[in-house]
Design a protein around this motif. Structure first.
Motif, PDB file in Angstrom:
ATOM      1  N   ASP A  39      37.054  45.547  41.983  1.00 21.53           N
ATOM      2  CA  ASP A  39      36.714  44.284  41.325  1.00 21.53           C
ATOM      3  C   ASP A  39      36.193  43.256  42.327  1.00 21.53           C
ATOM      4  OD1 ASP A  39      37.337  45.242  38.863  1.00 21.53           O
ATOM      5  OD2 ASP A  39      39.079  43.970  38.514  1.00 21.53           O
ATOM      6  N   THR A  40      36.794  43.216  43.510  1.00 24.30           N
ATOM      7  CA  THR A  40      36.326  42.295  44.550  1.00 24.30           C
ATOM      8  C   THR A  40      34.894  42.627  44.949  1.00 24.30           C
ATOM      9  OG1 THR A  40      38.588  42.059  45.400  1.00 24.30           O
ATOM     10  CG2 THR A  40      36.791  41.400  46.861  1.00 24.30           C
ATOM     11  N   THR A  41      34.630  43.909  45.150  1.00 27.25           N
ATOM     12  CA  THR A  41      33.287  44.349  45.540  1.00 27.25           C
ATOM     13  C   THR A  41      32.289  44.116  44.414  1.00 27.25           C
ATOM     14  OG1 THR A  41      34.341  46.072  46.885  1.00 27.25           O
ATOM     15  CG2 THR A  41      31.983  46.283  46.484  1.00 27.25           C
ATOM     16  N   LYS A  42      32.710  44.394  43.198  1.00 22.95           N
ATOM     17  CA  LYS A  42      31.833  44.232  42.033  1.00 22.95           C
ATOM     18  C   LYS A  42      31.380  42.777  41.882  1.00 22.95           C
ATOM     19  CE  LYS A  42      33.614  46.210  38.463  1.00 22.95           C
ATOM     20  NZ  LYS A  42      34.464  46.358  37.250  1.00 22.95           N
ATOM     21  N   TYR A  43      32.323  41.859  42.043  1.00 18.58           N
ATOM     22  CA  TYR A  43      31.993  40.440  41.912  1.00 18.58           C
ATOM     23  C   TYR A  43      31.038  40.002  43.022  1.00 18.58           C
ATOM     24  CZ  TYR A  43      32.539  35.375  41.548  1.00 18.58           C
ATOM     25  OH  TYR A  43      32.292  34.024  41.417  1.00 18.58           O
ATOM     26  N   PRO A  53      32.033  45.834  33.065  1.00 17.15           N
ATOM     27  CA  PRO A  53      31.247  44.676  33.500  1.00 17.15           C
ATOM     28  C   PRO A  53      32.128  43.459  33.757  1.00 17.15           C
ATOM     29  CG  PRO A  53      31.174  44.822  31.128  1.00 17.15           C
ATOM     30  CD  PRO A  53      32.048  45.965  31.595  1.00 17.15           C
ATOM     31  N   ILE A  54      33.359  43.703  34.152  1.00 13.33           N
ATOM     32  CA  ILE A  54      34.337  42.625  34.326  1.00 13.33           C
ATOM     33  C   ILE A  54      35.040  42.792  35.669  1.00 13.33           C
ATOM     34  CG2 ILE A  54      36.507  41.656  33.448  1.00 13.33           C
ATOM     35  CD1 ILE A  54      35.574  42.546  30.639  1.00 13.33           C
ATOM     36  N   ALA A  55      35.250  41.681  36.359  1.00 12.87           N
ATOM     37  CA  ALA A  55      36.041  41.668  37.591  1.00 12.87           C
ATOM     38  C   ALA A  55      37.202  40.702  37.385  1.00 12.87           C
ATOM     39  CB  ALA A  55      35.191  41.231  38.777  1.00 12.87           C
ATOM     40  N   THR A  56      38.409  41.207  37.500  1.00  7.57           N
ATOM     41  CA  THR A  56      39.607  40.378  37.343  1.00  7.57           C
ATOM     42  C   THR A  56      40.142  40.039  38.726  1.00  7.57           C
ATOM     43  OG1 THR A  56      40.132  41.470  35.248  1.00  7.57           O
ATOM     44  CG2 THR A  56      41.895  40.233  36.317  1.00  7.57           C
ATOM     45  N   LEU A  57      40.176  38.736  39.032  1.00  6.89           N
ATOM     46  CA  LEU A  57      40.525  38.290  40.381  1.00  6.89           C
ATOM     47  C   LEU A  57      41.539  37.155  40.324  1.00  6.89           C
ATOM     48  CD1 LEU A  57      36.861  38.154  41.745  1.00  6.89           C
ATOM     49  CD2 LEU A  57      38.561  39.910  42.298  1.00  6.89           C
ATOM     50  N   ASP A  58      42.502  37.181  41.220  1.00  7.89           N
ATOM     51  CA  ASP A  58      43.494  36.109  41.297  1.00  7.89           C
ATOM     52  C   ASP A  58      42.825  34.819  41.761  1.00  7.89           C
ATOM     53  OD1 ASP A  58      45.508  37.891  40.603  1.00  7.89           O
ATOM     54  OD2 ASP A  58      45.985  38.376  42.682  1.00  7.89           O
ATOM     55  N   ASP A 108      43.890  30.378  41.679  1.00  8.94           N
ATOM     56  CA  ASP A 108      44.637  29.202  41.227  1.00  8.94           C
ATOM     57  C   ASP A 108      45.844  29.574  40.363  1.00  8.94           C
ATOM     58  OD1 ASP A 108      43.053  27.428  42.575  1.00  8.94           O
ATOM     59  OD2 ASP A 108      41.795  26.917  40.849  1.00  8.94           O
ATOM     60  N   GLY A 109      46.572  30.589  40.779  1.00 12.45           N
ATOM     61  CA  GLY A 109      47.790  30.961  40.076  1.00 12.45           C
ATOM     62  C   GLY A 109      47.589  31.797  38.836  1.00 12.45           C
ATOM     63  N   GLY A 110      46.350  32.116  38.498  1.00 10.60           N
ATOM     64  CA  GLY A 110      46.071  32.944  37.327  1.00 10.60           C
ATOM     65  C   GLY A 110      45.250  34.161  37.707  1.00 10.60           C
ATOM     66  N   ARG A 111      44.908  34.971  36.688  1.00  9.40           N
ATOM     67  CA  ARG A 111      44.081  36.155  36.917  1.00  9.40           C
ATOM     68  C   ARG A 111      42.922  36.158  35.929  1.00  9.40           C
ATOM     69  NH1 ARG A 111      45.493  41.701  37.486  1.00  9.40           N
ATOM     70  NH2 ARG A 111      44.015  41.599  39.197  1.00  9.40           N
ATOM     71  N   PRO A 112      41.993  35.215  36.085  1.00  8.86           N
ATOM     72  CA  PRO A 112      40.857  35.177  35.160  1.00  8.86           C
ATOM     73  C   PRO A 112      39.920  36.358  35.355  1.00  8.86           C
ATOM     74  CG  PRO A 112      40.549  33.598  36.939  1.00  8.86           C
ATOM     75  CD  PRO A 112      41.931  34.146  37.095  1.00  8.86           C
ATOM     76  N   SER A 113      39.152  36.638  34.312  1.00 14.05           N
ATOM     77  CA  SER A 113      38.156  37.706  34.361  1.00 14.05           C
ATOM     78  C   SER A 113      36.767  37.097  34.472  1.00 14.05           C
ATOM     79  CB  SER A 113      38.246  38.573  33.097  1.00 14.05           C
ATOM     80  OG  SER A 113      39.492  39.235  33.033  1.00 14.05           O
ATOM     81  N   TYR A 114      35.939  37.695  35.323  1.00 14.95           N
ATOM     82  CA  TYR A 114      34.588  37.207  35.566  1.00 14.95           C
ATOM     83  C   TYR A 114      33.577  38.283  35.176  1.00 14.95           C
ATOM     84  CZ  TYR A 114      37.174  33.885  38.482  1.00 14.95           C
ATOM     85  OH  TYR A 114      38.062  32.939  38.938  1.00 14.95           O
ATOM     86  N   SER A 115      32.450  37.852  34.648  1.00 12.78           N
ATOM     87  CA  SER A 115      31.394  38.797  34.295  1.00 12.78           C
ATOM     88  C   SER A 115      30.778  39.381  35.560  1.00 12.78           C
ATOM     89  CB  SER A 115      30.312  38.103  33.467  1.00 12.78           C
ATOM     90  OG  SER A 115      30.828  37.660  32.233  1.00 12.78           O
ATOM     91  N   ALA A 116      30.399  40.645  35.470  1.00 12.40           N
ATOM     92  CA  ALA A 116      29.783  41.323  36.611  1.00 12.40           C
ATOM     93  C   ALA A 116      28.844  42.400  36.089  1.00 12.40           C
ATOM     94  CB  ALA A 116      30.852  41.942  37.509  1.00 12.40           C
ATOM     95  N   HIS A 117      27.932  42.847  36.956  1.00  5.50           N
ATOM     96  CA  HIS A 117      27.065  43.966  36.591  1.00  5.50           C
ATOM     97  C   HIS A 117      27.859  45.266  36.651  1.00  5.50           C
ATOM     98  CE1 HIS A 117      23.594  41.450  36.458  1.00  5.50           C
ATOM     99  NE2 HIS A 117      23.604  41.166  37.741  1.00  5.50           N
ATOM    100  N   ILE A 118      27.521  46.198  35.767  1.00  7.39           N
ATOM    101  CA  ILE A 118      28.168  47.500  35.853  1.00  7.39           C
ATOM    102  C   ILE A 118      27.674  48.209  37.112  1.00  7.39           C
ATOM    103  CG2 ILE A 118      28.446  47.717  33.359  1.00  7.39           C
ATOM    104  CD1 ILE A 118      26.109  49.733  33.424  1.00  7.39           C
TER     105      ILE A 118
END
Length: 356
Positions: free
Chosen positions: A100-104, A128-133, A135-145
């Motif tokens: 996920d880190t690399t994808k983002y 197509p999603i990267a979930t990253l820690d 600000d205390g949460g784990r939001p999901s960010y859009s990413a290319h497949i």
């Protein structure tokens, strides 16, 4: 003129086999991703030296980057490093956090990304999603497949069984997520994508009905393919709907209220089974499905009840009651039934009895 077909983006290559990491250079060349091996190879903690030994001799021009991964800050830092050289592509090798880190980072800086999974803990392998820690949460960010997806069964086998169990819970929960999507379609007219449904459901059904276990290459291959197709289903419909329903709402609630309870996939498995129990309580046609999913979780050693997660029934009620707040825009069986706290308490107690 009516639109008769649509184009669907997919990876150029999908490989699930033993020795896949060692064959990385050939994949990059054969698929014309990087003829000269000018790639950044991002590896997670604890695996760097072994991966360098496996692929270094055949990728002499590659730059190997070790990361801890899993946070938005680490993804941004990785992106800055990727800008420092004209890479053909970036390869992420590791578990979900590394991928996920690399994808983002690859998406942010416009680089093709090759996903090389060494564990099967979640469906982020091809999503197509990267979930990253952050600000205390784990939001999901859009990413290319990813442009290519590789799963190395040697690394999967050498990793902790708990990671693979998490992947089983993750893919099994697709059955509940799809049921929630179909419910939202019936009750609210929410658009539904049949191709995404077919891909996510067929993979989950294959895992549920496979007779093998985690020591079986055949089962691991089916599990890997299910996680991949589940991720691609999200890419097809542009939403996490085919893989995220009330089960994931419960998991997110547990992360917020009782952090560290279990892995995401384990929590999703329990959430999916509980949501299926709720369906069976109003529609007897779901009773057989409840028994089937419960047996699958038990067969692979996954938790099924709040007690299995180390929670009291009261704590689980807290999580289920809070769950709809984690995705206010999503309509699932939890929002549909809208049970009071007292009603939830009764259902959770009945659920624990039904599992045992």
């Amino acid at each position: 003129m009516p639109l008769l077909i649509r184009s669907v983006q997919t990876p150029l290559s999908i490989e699930v086999r033993r020795g896949a990491v060692e064959g990385l250079a050939a994949l990059l060349t054969d698929r014309r991703i990087s003829a000269g091996g000018d790639v950044a190879v991002v590896v997670g903690p604890g695996q760097g030296q072994r991966i360098v030994e496996l692929v270094g001799p055949s990728l002499e021009r590659a730059e190997f980057i070790n990361i801890s991964g899993g946070t938005l800050d680490s993804a941004l830092e990785l992106g800055q490093r990727l800008r420092g050289r004209n890479f053909d592509a970036v390869v992420g090798i590791g578990g979900g956090k590394t991928i996920d880190t690399t994808k983002y980072a690859a998406t942010r800086y416009g680089l093709p990304m090759v996903s090389v999974a060494t564990s099967l803990a979640n469906d982020g392998i091809a999503s197509p999603i990267a979930t990253l820690d952050h600000d205390g949460g784990r939001p999901s960010y859009s990413a290319h497949i990813p442009i290519a997806v590789v799963v190395d069964l040697d690394f999967v086998e050498a990793g902790p069984d708990r990671s693979t169990r998490a992947g089983i819970g993750e893919t099994l929960s697709n059955i509940n997520a799809i049921a929630d999507w179909e419910l939202a379609h019936r009750m609210r007219g929410e658009p539904i994508d049949g191709l995404a449904v077919a891909m996510a459901r067929s993979g989950a059904e294959a895992v549920v009905n496979h007779p093998g276990d985690m020591s079986d290459d055949g089962f691991l291959t089916v599990l890997a393919e299910s996680l991949i197709t589940g991720g691609l289903a999200m890419a097809i419909c542009g939403s996490s709907r085919p893989a995220s329903g009330g089960c994931h709402e419960i998991s997110h609630a547990l992360d917020i209220l009782f952090p560290g309870t279990a892995s995401h996939g384990e929590q999703c498995g329990v959430g999916a089974l509980f949501c299926t129990f709720l369906r069976a309580s109003t529609d007897k046609a779901w009773a057989a499905r409840f028994e089937q999913l419960s047996a699958c979780l038990a067969r692979h050693g996954l938790p099924r009840t709040p007690a299995d997660l180390g929670l009291t029934d009261e704590q689980f009620v807290d999580a289920v009651e809070f769950a709809p707040r984690t995705r206010p825009d999503r309509y699932t069986i939890l929002e549909h039934l809208a049970l009071s706290r007292d009603e939830l308490g009764e259902r959770v107690a009945d659920y624990a009895d039904a599992v045992h």
